[in-house]
Design a protein around this motif. Sequence first.
Motif, PDB file in Angstrom:
ATOM      1  N   PRO A 194      52.676  47.212 -20.241  1.00 60.28           N
ATOM      2  CA  PRO A 194      51.035  47.248 -20.511  1.00 60.28           C
ATOM      3  C   PRO A 194      50.227  48.528 -19.821  1.00 60.28           C
ATOM      4  CG  PRO A 194      51.424  45.418 -18.443  1.00 60.28           C
ATOM      5  CD  PRO A 194      52.732  46.297 -19.088  1.00 60.28           C
ATOM      6  N   PRO A 195      49.806  48.839 -21.182  1.00 61.94           N
ATOM      7  CA  PRO A 195      49.254  50.361 -20.453  1.00 61.94           C
ATOM      8  C   PRO A 195      48.179  50.217 -20.280  1.00 61.94           C
ATOM      9  CG  PRO A 195      48.588  49.452 -23.041  1.00 61.94           C
ATOM     10  CD  PRO A 195      49.425  48.395 -22.264  1.00 61.94           C
ATOM     11  N   VAL A 196      46.798  51.185 -19.792  1.00 62.43           N
ATOM     12  CA  VAL A 196      45.398  51.142 -18.892  1.00 62.43           C
ATOM     13  C   VAL A 196      44.431  51.046 -19.729  1.00 62.43           C
ATOM     14  CG1 VAL A 196      45.386  53.139 -18.601  1.00 62.43           C
ATOM     15  CG2 VAL A 196      44.328  52.105 -16.667  1.00 62.43           C
ATOM     16  N   HIS A 197      43.721  50.576 -19.408  1.00 69.34           N
ATOM     17  CA  HIS A 197      42.575  50.441 -20.961  1.00 69.34           C
ATOM     18  C   HIS A 197      41.984  51.188 -20.508  1.00 69.34           C
ATOM     19  CE1 HIS A 197      38.546  48.925 -22.955  1.00 69.34           C
ATOM     20  NE2 HIS A 197      39.710  48.123 -23.097  1.00 69.34           N
ATOM     21  N   GLU A 198      42.017  51.915 -21.568  1.00 70.70           N
ATOM     22  CA  GLU A 198      40.727  53.596 -21.276  1.00 70.70           C
ATOM     23  C   GLU A 198      40.008  53.893 -21.175  1.00 70.70           C
ATOM     24  OE1 GLU A 198      39.739  54.965 -26.168  1.00 70.70           O
ATOM     25  OE2 GLU A 198      42.018  54.198 -26.475  1.00 70.70           O
TER      26      GLU A 198
ATOM     27  N   ASN B 256      44.156  50.755 -12.001  1.00 74.41           N
ATOM     28  CA  ASN B 256      43.306  48.864 -12.281  1.00 74.41           C
ATOM     29  C   ASN B 256      43.018  48.514 -11.238  1.00 74.41           C
ATOM     30  OD1 ASN B 256      43.897  49.075 -15.054  1.00 74.41           O
ATOM     31  ND2 ASN B 256      45.940  47.556 -14.882  1.00 74.41           N
ATOM     32  N   SER B 257      43.700  48.910  -9.990  1.00 72.24           N
ATOM     33  CA  SER B 257      43.302  48.782  -8.552  1.00 72.24           C
ATOM     34  C   SER B 257      42.082  50.114  -8.232  1.00 72.24           C
ATOM     35  CB  SER B 257      44.130  48.739  -8.112  1.00 72.24           C
ATOM     36  OG  SER B 257      45.012  49.790  -7.452  1.00 72.24           O
ATOM     37  N   GLN B 258      42.418  50.931  -8.637  1.00 68.75           N
ATOM     38  CA  GLN B 258      41.035  51.660  -8.200  1.00 68.75           C
ATOM     39  C   GLN B 258      39.709  51.426  -8.783  1.00 68.75           C
ATOM     40  OE1 GLN B 258      42.520  55.477  -8.495  1.00 68.75           O
ATOM     41  NE2 GLN B 258      44.044  55.579  -7.133  1.00 68.75           N
ATOM     42  N   TYR B 259      39.934  50.780 -10.606  1.00 72.20           N
ATOM     43  CA  TYR B 259      38.935  50.330 -11.194  1.00 72.20           C
ATOM     44  C   TYR B 259      38.425  49.601 -10.352  1.00 72.20           C
ATOM     45  CZ  TYR B 259      35.927  48.514 -14.799  1.00 72.20           C
ATOM     46  OH  TYR B 259      35.250  48.521 -15.994  1.00 72.20           O
ATOM     47  N   ALA B 260      39.056  48.828 -10.149  1.00 66.85           N
ATOM     48  CA  ALA B 260      38.488  46.816  -9.305  1.00 66.85           C
ATOM     49  C   ALA B 260      37.326  47.335  -8.420  1.00 66.85           C
ATOM     50  CB  ALA B 260      40.240  46.032  -9.334  1.00 66.85           C
TER      51      ALA B 260
ATOM     52  N   THR C 214      44.382  43.324 -17.005  1.00 70.96           N
ATOM     53  CA  THR C 214      43.405  43.886 -18.293  1.00 70.96           C
ATOM     54  C   THR C 214      41.464  44.208 -17.527  1.00 70.96           C
ATOM     55  OG1 THR C 214      41.932  41.507 -18.695  1.00 70.96           O
ATOM     56  CG2 THR C 214      43.531  42.272 -20.412  1.00 70.96           C
ATOM     57  N   LYS C 215      40.961  45.315 -18.511  1.00 68.98           N
ATOM     58  CA  LYS C 215      40.008  45.097 -18.049  1.00 68.98           C
ATOM     59  C   LYS C 215      38.630  44.498 -18.187  1.00 68.98           C
ATOM     60  CE  LYS C 215      35.839  48.996 -18.465  1.00 68.98           C
ATOM     61  NZ  LYS C 215      35.562  47.426 -19.722  1.00 68.98           N
TER      62      LYS C 215
ATOM     63  N   ASP D 202      39.707  40.466 -17.083  1.00 73.61           N
ATOM     64  CA  ASP D 202      39.582  40.416 -15.678  1.00 73.61           C
ATOM     65  C   ASP D 202      38.705  40.837 -14.162  1.00 73.61           C
ATOM     66  OD1 ASP D 202      41.421  38.174 -16.683  1.00 73.61           O
ATOM     67  OD2 ASP D 202      43.255  39.970 -16.355  1.00 73.61           O
ATOM     68  N   ILE D 203      39.091  42.008 -14.390  1.00 71.86           N
ATOM     69  CA  ILE D 203      38.587  42.653 -13.868  1.00 71.86           C
ATOM     70  C   ILE D 203      36.703  42.854 -13.112  1.00 71.86           C
ATOM     71  CG2 ILE D 203      38.478  44.941 -12.140  1.00 71.86           C
ATOM     72  CD1 ILE D 203      40.602  45.660 -13.549  1.00 71.86           C
ATOM     73  N   ASP D 204      37.005  42.817 -14.468  1.00 68.54           N
ATOM     74  CA  ASP D 204      35.169  42.551 -14.816  1.00 68.54           C
ATOM     75  C   ASP D 204      34.533  41.669 -14.972  1.00 68.54           C
ATOM     76  OD1 ASP D 204      34.598  45.463 -15.539  1.00 68.54           O
ATOM     77  OD2 ASP D 204      34.966  44.914 -17.436  1.00 68.54           O
ATOM     78  N   TYR D 205      35.380  40.356 -15.498  1.00 63.53           N
ATOM     79  CA  TYR D 205      34.774  39.373 -15.073  1.00 63.53           C
ATOM     80  C   TYR D 205      35.038  38.722 -13.714  1.00 63.53           C
ATOM     81  CZ  TYR D 205      35.025  34.359 -14.802  1.00 63.53           C
ATOM     82  OH  TYR D 205      35.234  32.894 -14.627  1.00 63.53           O
ATOM     83  N   LEU D 206      35.943  39.138 -12.874  1.00 63.06           N
ATOM     84  CA  LEU D 206      36.087  39.431 -11.198  1.00 63.06           C
ATOM     85  C   LEU D 206      34.596  39.486 -10.643  1.00 63.06           C
ATOM     86  CD1 LEU D 206      37.476  38.597  -8.456  1.00 63.06           C
ATOM     87  CD2 LEU D 206      38.204  40.935  -8.279  1.00 63.06           C
ATOM     88  N   ALA D 207      34.477  40.914 -10.976  1.00 61.21           N
ATOM     89  CA  ALA D 207      32.745  41.683 -10.332  1.00 61.21           C
ATOM     90  C   ALA D 207      31.671  40.657 -11.029  1.00 61.21           C
ATOM     91  CB  ALA D 207      32.525  42.896 -10.772  1.00 61.21           C
ATOM     92  N   ALA D 208      32.006  40.105 -12.037  1.00 57.18           N
ATOM     93  CA  ALA D 208      30.386  38.864 -12.696  1.00 57.18           C
ATOM     94  C   ALA D 208      29.986  38.318 -11.508  1.00 57.18           C
ATOM     95  CB  ALA D 208      30.680  39.122 -13.988  1.00 57.18           C
TER      96      ALA D 208
END
Lengths: 506, 506, 462, 462
Positions: free
Chosen positions: B20-24, C369-373, C445-446, C448-454
């Motif tokens: 799965p790719p990273v989201h832009e 993804n994890s850094q974004y989270a 997914t983005k 999923d992570i946004d939903y966690l934060a919210a």
Amino acid sequence: WNEPIIFELHQPGEKGVEPPPVHEEIALAVGDGVSTVPESMQRKSKPALPEIGQAKVLRHYLRLSQETLGSDFNVEIGQGTCTMKYIPKVNEMLIRNPKMMDLHPLQPEGTVQGMLEIYYNLDLCMREISGMDYFSFQPSGGTQALFAMASIVRKYHEQRGEGTQRSEIITTIFSHPSQAATAAVKGYKIITLHPDENGFPDIEKLKAAVSERTAGFVVANPEDTGIFNPKIKEFTKIVHDAGGICYYDQANANGLLGITRAKEAGFDMCFFNLHKTFAAPHMCGGPATGALGVTEALKEYLPVPIVEYKDDKYALKYDLEHSIGKVRAFHGVAQTVLRSYAWIRSLGPAGLKEVAKIAVLNNNYMYHRVLNIKGAGAPYVKGHRLEQVRYSWEQLTKETGITTEDVQLRMTDFGLHYWTSHHPYIVKQPFTLEPTESYSKQDLDEYIAALEQISKEAYENPDIIKNAPHNSTIHKMDEQDFLDNPKKWCITWRSYLKKAKEHQSV
Amino acid sequence: WNEPIIFELHQPGEKGVEPPPVHEEIALAVGDGVSTVPESMQRKSKPALPEIGQAKVLRHYLRLSQETLGSDFNVEIGQGTCTMKYIPKVNEMLIRNPKMMDLHPLQPEGTVQGMLEIYYNLDLCMREISGMDYFSFQPSGGTQALFAMASIVRKYHEQRGEGTQRSEIITTIFSHPSQAATAAVKGYKIITLHPDENGFPDIEKLKAAVSERTAGFVVANPEDTGIFNPKIKEFTKIVHDAGGICYYDQANANGLLGITRAKEAGFDMCFFNLHKTFAAPHMCGGPATGALGVTEALKEYLPVPIVEYKDDKYALKYDLEHSIGKVRAFHGVAQTVLRSYAWIRSLGPAGLKEVAKIAVLNNNYMYHRVLNIKGAGAPYVKGHRLEQVRYSWEQLTKETGITTEDVQLRMTDFGLHYWTSHHPYIVKQPFTLEPTESYSKQDLDEYIAALEQISKEAYENPDIIKNAPHNSTIHKMDEQDFLDNPKKWCITWRSYLKKAKEHQSV
Amino acid sequence: MSQKVHPYIPNMVPEVQEEMLKVIGANTVDELYSCIPDEIKLKEEMNIPKALTEWELRRHIENSLNQNTGANEYVNFLGAGCWQHFIPAVCDEINQRSEFLTAYAGEPYEDHGRYQALFEYQSLLAELVDMDVVNVPTFDWGQAAATSVRMAGRITGRKKILLAKSVAPERSKIIVNYGSPELEYEFVDFDLKSGLMDLEDLKAKLNHDVAAVYFENPSYLGFIESQGSEISKLLKEKKALMIVGVDPISLGVLAPPSHYGADIVCGDLQPLGMHMNYSGGQAGFIAAHDDETFINEYPSRLFGIVPTVKEGEYGFGDVAYERTSFAHREKGKESVGTQTALWGITAGVYLALMGPNGIKDVGQTIMQNSQYAVQEINKLQGVKGSLFESPFFKEFIVDFTQTGKTIEEINQGLLECKIFGGKDLSIEYPELGQSALFCVTEIHTKEDIDYLAASLKKVLEK
Amino acid sequence: MSQKVHPYIPNMVPEVQEEMLKVIGANTVDELYSCIPDEIKLKEEMNIPKALTEWELRRHIENSLNQNTGANEYVNFLGAGCWQHFIPAVCDEINQRSEFLTAYAGEPYEDHGRYQALFEYQSLLAELVDMDVVNVPTFDWGQAAATSVRMAGRITGRKKILLAKSVAPERSKIIVNYGSPELEYEFVDFDLKSGLMDLEDLKAKLNHDVAAVYFENPSYLGFIESQGSEISKLLKEKKALMIVGVDPISLGVLAPPSHYGADIVCGDLQPLGMHMNYSGGQAGFIAAHDDETFINEYPSRLFGIVPTVKEGEYGFGDVAYERTSFAHREKGKESVGTQTALWGITAGVYLALMGPNGIKDVGQTIMQNSQYAVQEINKLQGVKGSLFESPFFKEFIVDFTQTGKTIEEINQGLLECKIFGGKDLSIEYPELGQSALFCVTEIHTKEDIDYLAASLKKVLEK
């Protein structure tokens, strides 16, 4: 393995599986259930099925599976016209979802929105791929799709009062036999065009063939030869001018995705075999799907139901004014619809085009390599091949006596499929290779090496070919007329037992 | 097939799957993600994995699978002590449920009630089968269960202040090597009892062996010989009287279900291999489960957590006072727990007893037939065998020179497994057969016929055996010291490439 | 009552039994049990419910399973030793094949495919860890670490093992129980700010009795231990071994421990193609250099390659079989038995599919993804998205201490949002306050992570 | 933009393409398309969403599927041509095997297993219908009936086909479309009380133009047609053929049509081991006696057995291949192509597992369960549990006319109780009032049926 016939595994008293039993209280309430049936309708003796424990049944069929050479196991380019390509495992996992497997076709629409969405989305994709306006996924194979199209042709002319007058359908000799066969089933007289000396469909012959009796024209393009008819648009125009309908056999569209479409070539209808171009598996020969697309003008003729999207909901539409009715039960083969939709989504528009391009690249690579094999040739025009080629061993046969059937038996030893061709053998000693996009150069080289080896053997040591196969799971079959003599043929084991006994007693 | 090593399929640029790719937007927000890592901790060059398209990877492994003789495919009675039995397909379908596959072991208890229920229900069944009071399914194989039991023995004595004093564990030579090995790992001195002239564990030797140093006694019954020790209750009493703990290796309990139990024989602990008696598959050697049962007195020593049922809810209990801690992560192999529970429920108490009885019947039938084969024998007492027998070709070897290893290679040609035995070969030229309840008389006769044939060959045409295998997937291996010479052994492909190169350059 | 013939037991057919008994010379099957004294025979029937047919069984089990909620249904942030990753369908296809599923211990000529598949697994994983020797897998990471430590004890002839305090506590329990009483253990502290090993503490505890130091990288607590080379240097001085536990899915982006001096590398294969299976997907590996001393101390099976008489064709067999407990019982190296071979084969399939680029890409996506989270969680009032200041891989500690809420409360709130929150660390590491270990992988997914934060925001504001 | 190499298309690797183009002597792949005129080339990109990776695809499709409610989640009483039955796990295992899944049209020596499995299917089904010839399966029951009817036309040289009015209307549509314009069709009435064929009407319509009569037993409407022998007698007088459609799962308890004079028997294999798959599990069979005249009119493939040079070993091949459209295009018998071979193999597995006793038991359980359902429904005020007085198999018409409620309303109410009610017959058969066709099989438990009765009560009382 040397697996016996399943009846030979019979051991009285053994059991393969226990079906769900009746609840005691139900048995008390209604009795044995069977005695309500008039005696004449009760079965007197149990069917003579074998009794076998579960492990042994499983072992038997697993062994038979290992004796079957699926496309997962070999470089499957020898079954030309069949478009054997990689069957993505993820799609197979997806269709094993109970929310797919356990759906009843008559469930309320509200409970199958996901399934209908997939049908509808595949329809949208197919429209883009073909330029057609509506699709039905009811036909469950190319043959049935062709038959459905012939039915639409008839209904269309009947609707216009020309049903009796238009009694002929035109096709070409290098199109799949089912085109002619299904139109004949639908009561049409078949006019078959032979190609010109270069292997192209002959436009003059078409002009001579059309008339006020012309109901339709059905053709594949490219045909089984792999040759693309560049004048196709003129062809369809000639037929349209004569009042006929043009329908396109795109069973195999593997070289064309994103390149050229039915619409631009002037067709009124087309169909795709989802189990070929669209990567649904062949499953030993079905179930399959022939996705049938039509232009707006023919929408009302489609078999029912089709899927519509309205007011944020997917629905089944049954009221098509001139519908030919049904060609198959319910909604066709839903799992194959899902598979092909998944395949398209895994590739996207750019990926689909790559499929076509690499299929054509692979085929042209093979074409150049095979032509260099001693004894092999490819009749008709040089080049111009798209996704497959019909080759010929005519020279090999002349020079060594080895026929294409002999080659077939020898290829078995290499663990590779090889298919001669559809009858009639217009191309002498034919074989048809279609390497699709799924195979790597290394794979193609392996296949070519096997052909080279056999050619070499034919010239140097033909006996090794004539005695093939050497590595098959079974020995050579007794070459009598067991398959064509009604006194000897046995289509079932019980038949065999009867006839073998008669034979012995003689 | 002659499948290359997977690295040989490498084609730079090909790809097996796309993760799965990273989201832009994430990439925009955090950058490449990697440069936050100190340079010394970044990988400099990519690992030298091969690049291979998906179809080719699949084909490779599918072919390797066909070169593997699973128990689904043959009459699998040649791997005695392993209890190869029918693996019900329904259980395999059940464990593929996402509500099993996709559970995280730390999920809140409320979201895994179904899973915990299955653990608990299996515990209840196991209690009935063994007479023990609590079970842990954490040990993931017989070896680990044996180790866990040795750990409990140690903890138990430590708890009573006798940890140092009690330094010996007693076992028998016909018990599985893991019994001795795991106790040794736990720091125990091993005392191994040899049988009496009839093959029974020798009670006098036990009496001589016990002392105030005795920590425990571990034994299988029946042992690998298939002989049941009728004095087992006296044995456990002797050990108990000396202050030791008795634990029972029931890896293979297939002849005993519903017949006799650990409890009645006086054991404090036992374990069952779910992948043997309880029909979980062997999976090429795990993952598996060694279900560990203890009496009430030892409950507090179990590894944590265990499953409890309280107030209509299933819960994980972590607070066991003397727990040895953990022997494996989380909760063991849950799918195997499910399989065995399903298997037990498909048989019920009467069916379980039939399992044992038919296993014993099958074994005794084989025993009588094998003893009639020229050159074969079964040392020790006549009869008294339960679910398996350790046989001997000693006479055959004497008379023909054919050894049990030779027979093994020849059996391969019949598509049948055949296993010699664990070392040391106390029984000369041994082989161990365990026909379980899964095989029909016809199956047993097939296996026996193969042995008879080989015996015949040994006396009449030993070369055919000495040159075996004739039908294997590969040719004879080069019989040098490639596996025992550190200069030549290659445990990985990269090692092979290095050493082969060195070899060539010499 | 006469029993129905069961589908799994063909010889329940009475006629067949009679025939067989005749051969044996017995009248009943019970006679064959005459060797068991009556006093220990079970008299009553076992209290187990009666047999179910296949359909009934299916309904029964599925009813139970339907009481579960899978991590595929909720959004899952639990890791801590068992992780949710992308699993290629081909992995499942291969490990569900009847052949691999039901094979066991066949000999090289019968089970050529099994030997080759496991040899290939060894070879593929060897590339990932960049070492020459990998075993047929053992039970799990804990076992792999426990055995690595015992190997070090035998190799060095020493008794003392130092464990980083950041080693997963459950894993430590396995290691300690497995090594006792033979070995002694001591813990090395970590820095509360960075999570990194306290080198002063290490120096203090490192003497000539020490056989090995064991630490994990990325650690159980998520951070990346960047002092590998320094630690190695200290150890070399004392001739102690360095054993590093590793999450193999990190090795496309992180340096493998062999690059900073590890002598033995171990870890869990579960991320490489295994479903979580409520912990049924674990499998441990142990890697080392091609050094006879090390190889001879492996208890596991090690498959080696052997040329056949045909050029370019290979066979396989056990390397140095004489080491094992199969060969030498208690005199063998520890013990060996049925472990987790099928997961080894599966990990091989996974690595063959992913290739060098896939394994790099997946590592990178996880990091992003994890850094974004963490970035998003940091935006919440009073929450520290990552407690340690060190970089991390896949997992990170979220500190909620300042919010005044307990992890238990927060996770309960998240559960109501259909989220499995991170593992509560307040029991294992009380010094970290109300902290939880969150896991974010490539499958999130983005959204999923946004939903966690919210959802966290909602829960904290309650 | 340069494309990433797709996992399904290995030769997307640019270097490989170049090498291949060199062999071909072309510069670009586009050159290979020079044979296609520019005017019909597609200029724009297709409007299809961009590619998904495997994990994204999985989530996308599963999100869609999660919008469905399966018949395993609700209690399902729908049948009417597609039925929910018990499916042994072994059936799924075999038809999911890669080998069978991806095989197609290999020759007898390569695909020996496929040939044998299909020959065995033919042989097993032959025992069930008690006839000597069975084909490799065709699309579905409708196609099987349509072909049977055309075979009869060719055999008798006649044009008229009589169809029982109780034949499933959707199936009639298939038959009529398939036979037109070659054949003519007429319907024979049924008795409104019993459902049985109106023999007077049959006599009136039966003349020397009639090629065959086609009826179904058990019929689409569930009842058992007990006049088989009488119908056969009438037909024999006119030398017309009798074709009977049958639900094969009934044949453990009901007499197969060959016992009361059928010349051709057809039906659907779906009940014998196929999941419903939203109608993807259908497959049609056509059985006949070992009569050359009949066999020569089959369009399908018929596999026959051939001894090999080794005693007791068999090979297989196509019987009378010259019949087919493969051999003779439009001169062949109808047409043949990819049909439903995998379901044939699966039905074979099912029958091998069930054996003579299993197939009898399942039929009996179905009869008992469905009779019990009628008994319970009959207890409801104003509801007629079974509209026809004839005995039935598996399906039965429930008449709600007197309740004043429509089937649509009732089914909506049942849906709220998580029940899929019977098929609404009010459109296809207005003469039956507000009636629905309910289906009860061996998979329904007593609890399921009691729950249906209770729910109906609730709905009707609303």
